[in-house]
Design an enzyme around this catalytic site. Structure first.
Site, PDB file in Angstrom:
ATOM      1  N   HIS A  37      41.533  23.895  35.292  1.00  0.00           N
ATOM      2  CA  HIS A  37      42.899  23.467  34.981  1.00  0.00           C
ATOM      3  C   HIS A  37      42.890  22.427  33.859  1.00  0.00           C
ATOM      4  O   HIS A  37      43.751  22.451  32.971  1.00  0.00           O
ATOM      5  CB  HIS A  37      43.564  22.857  36.223  1.00  0.00           C
ATOM      6  N   GLN A  61      54.403  34.576  46.258  1.00  0.00           N
ATOM      7  CA  GLN A  61      53.328  35.382  45.670  1.00  0.00           C
ATOM      8  C   GLN A  61      52.194  35.640  46.663  1.00  0.00           C
ATOM      9  O   GLN A  61      51.205  36.277  46.329  1.00  0.00           O
ATOM     10  CB  GLN A  61      52.803  34.759  44.384  1.00  0.00           C
ATOM     11  N   LYS A 150      40.715  33.553  33.455  1.00  0.00           N
ATOM     12  CA  LYS A 150      40.165  33.864  34.781  1.00  0.00           C
ATOM     13  C   LYS A 150      41.117  34.796  35.529  1.00  0.00           C
ATOM     14  O   LYS A 150      40.691  35.709  36.230  1.00  0.00           O
ATOM     15  CB  LYS A 150      39.964  32.577  35.561  1.00  0.00           C
ATOM     16  N   LEU A 185      35.253  28.684  38.211  1.00  0.00           N
ATOM     17  CA  LEU A 185      35.905  27.645  39.012  1.00  0.00           C
ATOM     18  C   LEU A 185      37.193  28.205  39.599  1.00  0.00           C
ATOM     19  O   LEU A 185      37.932  28.917  38.909  1.00  0.00           O
ATOM     20  CB  LEU A 185      36.242  26.434  38.125  1.00  0.00           C
ATOM     21  N   SER A 186      37.442  27.877  40.865  1.00  0.00           N
ATOM     22  CA  SER A 186      38.651  28.325  41.533  1.00  0.00           C
ATOM     23  C   SER A 186      38.935  27.385  42.692  1.00  0.00           C
ATOM     24  O   SER A 186      37.997  26.914  43.359  1.00  0.00           O
ATOM     25  CB  SER A 186      38.453  29.751  42.069  1.00  0.00           C
TER      26      SER A 186
END
Ligand code: AMP
Length: 279
Positions: A37, A61, A150, A185-186
């Site tokens: 981010h 979502q 991503k 990255l998540s």
């Protein structure tokens, strides 16, 4: 950095900014911020004179209520990280009342791109994404918005809706930020157990291997099958593994310069996605 929680306060500030001739950049997120981010914020350097990060875990979502409730949240830590990093003028963290008023019944549907890949087993997911992104564009009145590669399908859908609806915002794509072992990255990585986290590195490694074999001229179906099996042997449940064009997300061949390998696979109940270009 100012924490703003209501759309009225946000509207007052962005009106003043526009009057003063500022260029507004936005980074829409669901929080649990990480270096991926922060790279989006950094990418706005020199492109926006004011920067807004939004944090909203968007209920519409999620097609699985457990996934929504388990999604990691931590506004204080997120605010501290942004403050420490610098470069953000507003952290906009609305609650649901600021986004979905009683009776809210509109959906933005980007037909065609929404039913494949992550849309295949998550019906309605991209309608929810397209709806919240459109709302955040309207609320922030951003001139430019950064999105990560991503979530490549999301990036394509956002580009499409901006073009189709003539929204006055330009979309800035940002390359995927990865851990040392190449895992993208998540926020979801935080839900992996230490054993799962170690195994998760198989995901990018398998994509790299598959891409190397494709580049060496091996048969597409055989490469995809071998990669799928490797991932299953490493403990993943594979949802899809496909070669698609990064231009329109249609199935394609390795000879296509826009070919990109897309994967979604779960470890336990943690669903991970990744994608890599062939060239
Ligand atoms: P999320 O909070 O996961 O909804 O992501 C918000 C934005 O950050 C999206 O545009 C994502 O594509 C982007 N993003 C998430 N992870 C990464 C990453 N590892 N590298 C670059 N961008 C990312």
């Amino acid at each position: 950095m100012k924490l703003v929680k209501t759309r009225q306060e946000l509207a007052d500030i962005v009106t003043q900014w526009h009057r003063a001739g500022e260029t507004i950049g936005v980074v829409p997120t669901m929080g649990s911020l990480h270096a991926g981010h922060l790279a989006l914020v950094k990418a706005l350097d020199g492109k926006a004179t004011r920067r807004i990060v939004t944090i909203f875990v968007n209920p519409i979502q999620f097609n699985n209520p457990d996934d929504f409730h388990l999604y990691p949240r931590g506004l204080e830590a997120d605010a501290a990280l942004l403050e420490e990093t610098g470069g953000v003028d507003i952290l906009y963290a609305p609650d649901e009342t600021q986004i979905y008023a009683p009776g809210f019944s509109t959906r933005v549907v980007v037909s065609g791109l929404d039913a494949m890949l992550c849309g295949g087993d998550r019906p309605g997911h991209f309608d929810g994404v397209a709806t919240i992104v459109t709302k955040l564009f309207m609320q922030t009145r951003a001139d430019i918005a950064a999105f990560g590669e991503k979530d490549f399908q999301q990036l394509c859908i956002v580009r499409r809706l901006v073009q189709d609806l003539d929204l006055p915002v330009s979309i800035l794509p940002v390359p995927t930020v990865r851990e040392a072992d190449q895992l993208a990255l998540s926020s979801r990585n935080r839900r992996l157990t230490p054993v799962q986290r170690a195994r998760a590195a198989h995901l990018p490694a398998s994509l790299h291997t598959c891409i190397a074999e494709l580049k060496a001229g091996k048969n597409l179906e055989t490469c995809l099958k071998t990669c799928w099996q490797d991932l299953e042997e490493a403990g993943f449940t594979v949802h899809y593994l496909e070669l698609r064009s990064s231009k329109n997300l249609q199935a394609t061949q390795p000879s296509d310069p826009s070919a990109r390998l897309f994967v979604a696979a779960s470890l336990g109940d943690v669903r991970l996605i990744d994608n890599m270009p062939l060239c």
